[in-house]
Each structure stands twice: as structure tokens, then as C-alpha cells.
Scaffold this motif. Structure first.
Motif, PDB file in Angstrom:
ATOM      1  N   TRP A 130       1.021  -1.371   0.228  1.00 52.78           N
ATOM      2  CA  TRP A 130       0.164   0.091  -0.205  1.00 52.78           C
ATOM      3  C   TRP A 130       0.686   0.952   0.111  1.00 52.78           C
ATOM      4  O   TRP A 130       1.029   2.350  -0.547  1.00 52.78           O
ATOM      5  N   ASP A 144      -8.415   6.232  -1.757  1.00 55.11           N
ATOM      6  CA  ASP A 144      -8.878   5.702   0.132  1.00 55.11           C
ATOM      7  C   ASP A 144      -8.032   7.081   0.834  1.00 55.11           C
ATOM      8  O   ASP A 144      -8.823   7.104   1.893  1.00 55.11           O
ATOM      9  N   GLY A 153      -6.271  -0.486  11.437  1.00 57.26           N
ATOM     10  CA  GLY A 153      -5.435  -0.730   9.812  1.00 57.26           C
ATOM     11  C   GLY A 153      -5.195   0.586   9.892  1.00 57.26           C
ATOM     12  O   GLY A 153      -5.331   0.718   8.399  1.00 57.26           O
ATOM     13  N   ASP A 206      -2.461  -1.336  14.641  1.00 55.50           N
ATOM     14  CA  ASP A 206      -2.226  -2.190  13.101  1.00 55.50           C
ATOM     15  C   ASP A 206      -1.763  -3.856  13.990  1.00 55.50           C
ATOM     16  O   ASP A 206      -1.372  -3.057  15.090  1.00 55.50           O
TER      17      ASP A 206
HETATM   18  C1  LIG Z   1      -4.857  -1.550   2.392  1.00 55.35           C
HETATM   19  S1  LIG Z   1      -3.952  -0.824   3.674  1.00 55.35           S
HETATM   20  C2  LIG Z   1      -4.620   0.409   4.237  1.00 55.35           C
HETATM   21  C3  LIG Z   1      -3.857   1.492   5.311  1.00 55.35           C
HETATM   22  C4  LIG Z   1      -4.917   2.692   5.751  1.00 55.35           C
HETATM   23  N1  LIG Z   1      -6.337   2.069   6.593  1.00 55.35           N
HETATM   24  C5  LIG Z   1      -5.325   3.577   4.396  1.00 55.35           C
HETATM   25  O1  LIG Z   1      -6.290   3.282   4.005  1.00 55.35           O
HETATM   26  O2  LIG Z   1      -4.640   4.479   4.171  1.00 55.35           O
HETATM   27  C6  LIG Z   1      -4.599  -2.333   5.225  1.00 55.35           C
HETATM   28  C7  LIG Z   1      -3.672  -1.863   6.780  1.00 55.35           C
HETATM   29  O3  LIG Z   1      -4.193  -2.753   7.192  1.00 55.35           O
HETATM   30  C8  LIG Z   1      -3.446  -3.780   8.718  1.00 55.35           C
HETATM   31  N2  LIG Z   1      -4.597  -5.100   8.723  1.00 55.35           N
HETATM   32  C9  LIG Z   1      -4.224  -6.544   7.997  1.00 55.35           C
HETATM   33  N3  LIG Z   1      -5.025  -7.249   8.069  1.00 55.35           N
HETATM   34  C10 LIG Z   1      -4.715  -6.638  10.362  1.00 55.35           C
HETATM   35  C11 LIG Z   1      -5.549  -7.008  11.151  1.00 55.35           C
HETATM   36  N4  LIG Z   1      -5.814  -8.645  11.020  1.00 55.35           N
HETATM   37  N5  LIG Z   1      -5.439  -6.411  12.347  1.00 55.35           N
HETATM   38  C12 LIG Z   1      -4.955  -5.114  12.373  1.00 55.35           C
HETATM   39  N6  LIG Z   1      -4.455  -4.580  10.837  1.00 55.35           N
HETATM   40  C13 LIG Z   1      -4.651  -5.219  10.119  1.00 55.35           C
HETATM   41  C14 LIG Z   1      -2.572  -3.902   7.481  1.00 55.35           C
HETATM   42  O4  LIG Z   1      -1.228  -4.183   7.550  1.00 55.35           O
HETATM   43  C15 LIG Z   1      -2.080  -2.336   7.014  1.00 55.35           C
HETATM   44  O5  LIG Z   1      -1.690  -1.401   7.615  1.00 55.35           O
END
Ligand SMILES: C[S@@+](CC[C@H](N)C(=O)[O-])C[C@H]1O[C@@H](n2cnc3c(N)ncnc32)[C@H](O)[C@@H]1O
Length: 271
Positions: free
Chosen positions: A25, A59, A84, A110
Motif C-alpha cells: 500500500w 482511499d 488498520g 495495526d
Molecule cells: C490497505 S492498508 C490500509 C491502510 C490505511 N487504513 C489506509 O486506508 O490508507 C490495510 C492495513 O490493514 C492492516 N491489517 C491487515 N489485517 C489486519 C488485522 N487482522 N489486524 C490489524 N491490522 C490489519 C495492514 O497491516 C495494513 O496496514
């Protein structure tokens, strides 16, 4: 500022042999906190879906508009739980909220170990506000809520934001998790969600997902708008409802009509 807190038993080593969502990302957003393995899968997905970096930017732009709007309300909520979070980039949640309401308190969550090492960039609170970082998994909502209570008053309304993260919870337990989180906060709280769909350029999206899931990265899925809307059970959606992220209250001073992206999002107020 508080020291980052880590959920017991979570991965803390940085593995550069497997692509990580947060790092891919970051690559799509033009950041430098990624490794060759992340760039390789990022490029592979982009061959199927060339506008995926634009979807990532949209996003972030949705998050900026939604959080900025909520923080700017006269009776605005001043507490934010961002699950996240992703790697620090421009305009993180606390910067957006504290730009309009400096007293805002933000808890970031996260499960990616690299974000733990970068957490200090997320903890640059305004003097009037507070920020905290919790290294925890969305699948452990009780752990998240217990850690959040150290910074946030859960008896007062909270904004819970989950952007691009529920798509990592493949089964229906995603609804239980959201239900547990939202049950812990009072009426007048808000829920902000973004989630990929196959509504826009569905064939490209499905092929991009297939390539992503083949690479050994944490698997992801789409949900239909109806499936995303289910997360908002007990909430009323703010206008314009659940729409493509670029169409949620677009900044009309920008040149041109925004093009829809495959990520959909909404903001709901707890009834
Ligand atoms: C696509 S990125 C989105 C980042 C931010 N929220 C944005 O919209 O720009 C998804 C994030 O969710 C985190 N993530 C994925 N699965 C997760 C989980 N089970 N628990 C906590 N964080 C998680 C990933 O490490 C990543 O940082």
C-alpha cells in the motif's frame, strides 16, 4: 505521547521475504517504506489493474474528507480509533483531526511489525491532544478496546475508522468483530469504513485479487455493497450513503468530475 503498546503473541519481526499489505500500500502511495518483494507483487497487481494506485490515493482522500468533516462539527467527536492504520504517510488521522480540533485523541491500531517501528511518526500529537499506537490484530477486538480505554473515554462518542482492513477478514466473523467494537461505544459514535468491491471494473478487480492472493500475501476479498452495508447495522448513513470512495462528498474545487474507483465507503452515526 505514550509508548507504543504491543498485543502479546503477535509477530514483531520484519519479514522481507513475504509481501505485506501495509508495505505494498505504501508502494502504491509513492512511499519508501517497502521492500523488493512488496514492489514485485505491487507491480504484478498493477498489470491487472493499472489504476490501483489511484484507488489507494482515493482511499486516503476519503479518509481525509470523512475525518475532517467529523472533527469539524460543532458538537464534533474528538476521539478516534483508527484500526488498520497503515504506514505513516501524509495526513494521518491525527493530523487531519487535530488540524481542526487540536484537542482530539487518536488511537492507532495495526498488526504489521514495520508500523510498530514507525509508530513514533504517528504519535506526534498536538500539545492539546493525545495519540497512542497499539500493535494488535483486528481479530482481537477485546484487546483493542482494552488498550484504547487507556487513551479514549469509551463512555463518550468515538469515531471508529476501518479503512481497507475488513477485506482481510475473509469470513463472516468480520461482522462479529465490527459488532463487538461498535457495541462498546455510545450512541452518537461514528463508523467509517472503506472496502474493495467488484462494482467498478469487476473483471480487473477479480484478476488483481487473484494475483494478490497467489503471492502469499495476507489474502483479501471483495464484498458487494449490500455486504458492506451490513457492517453499518444500527447506524444511519450520512449522505451520500455507501458509494465509490471518490464520489463521497468530492472536493468540487478539484478539476474535473471524479471517476469512480472500486473501493466503496460510507460514514454512519450510531443510533
Ligand atoms: C490497505 S492498508 C490500509 C491502510 C490505511 N487504513 C489506509 O486506508 O490508507 C490495510 C492495513 O490493514 C492492516 N491489517 C491487515 N489485517 C489486519 C488485522 N487482522 N489486524 C490489524 N491490522 C490489519 C495492514 O497491516 C495494513 O496496514
Amino acid at each position: 505521547m505514550t509508548e507504543p503498546v504491543s498485543q502479546h503473541g503477535l509477530q514483531t519481526d520484519i519479514d522481507t521475504t513475504v509481501p505485506h499489505t501495509a508495505r505494498v500500500w505504501n508502494y502504491w502511495l509513492g512511499g519508501k517504506d517497502n521492500y523488493a518483494v512488496d514492489r514485485a507483487v505491487g507491480d504484478e497487481v498493477m498489470t491487472a489493474m493499472p489504476d490501483v494506485p489511484e484507488a489507494a490515493r482515493q482511499d486516503r482522500a476519503f479518509m481525509n474528507r470523512a475525518i475532517g468533516y467529523l472533527a469539524a462539527q460543532a458538537d464534533g467527536v474528538r476521539q478516534f480509533l483508527d484500526i488498520g492504520t497503515g504506514l505513516p504517510t501524509a495526513n494521518n488521522t491525527h493530523e487531519v483531526a487535530q488540524a481542526v480540533a487540536p484537542e482530539s485523541a487518536i488511537v492507532y491500531v495495526d498488526n504489521d511489525p514495520l508500523i510498530m517501528t514507525h509508530a513514533r511518526a504517528l504519535l506526534t500529537s498536538s500539545p492539546e491532544g493525545r495519540t497512542a499506537y497499539v500493535h494488535a490484530d483486528l481479530r482481537a477486538p477485546d484487546t483493542i478496546l482494552a488498550a484504547a480505554r487507556k487513551t479514549l473515554d469509551l463512555d463518550r462518542p468515538i469515531v471508529i475508522s476501518m479503512l481497507g482492513v475488513l477485506n482481510h477478514i475473509l469470513g463472516d466473523e468480520a461482522y462479529d468483530i465490527v459488532g463487538q467494537l461498535t457495541a462498546a461505544v455510545p450512541t452518537g459514535s461514528y463508523l467509517v469504513i472503506s472496502h474493495p468491491t467488484a462494482e467498478v471494473r469487476g473483471d480487473e478487480v477479480e484478476e488483481a485479487m487473484r494475483r494478490w492472493n497467489e503471492q502469499g500475501a495476507t489474502p483479501i476479498r471483495t464484498r458487494t455493497p449490500a455486504e458492506i452495508a451490513r457492517f453499518f447495522h444500527g447506524f444511519e448513513l450520512l449522505e451520500p450513503g455507501l458509494v465509490s470512495l471518490s464520489l463521497w462528498r468530492p472536493n468540487l474545487t478539484e478539476v474535473g468530475q471524479p471517476q469512480p474507483v472500486h473501493g466503496f465507503g460510507a460514514v454512519g452515526r450510531k443510533l
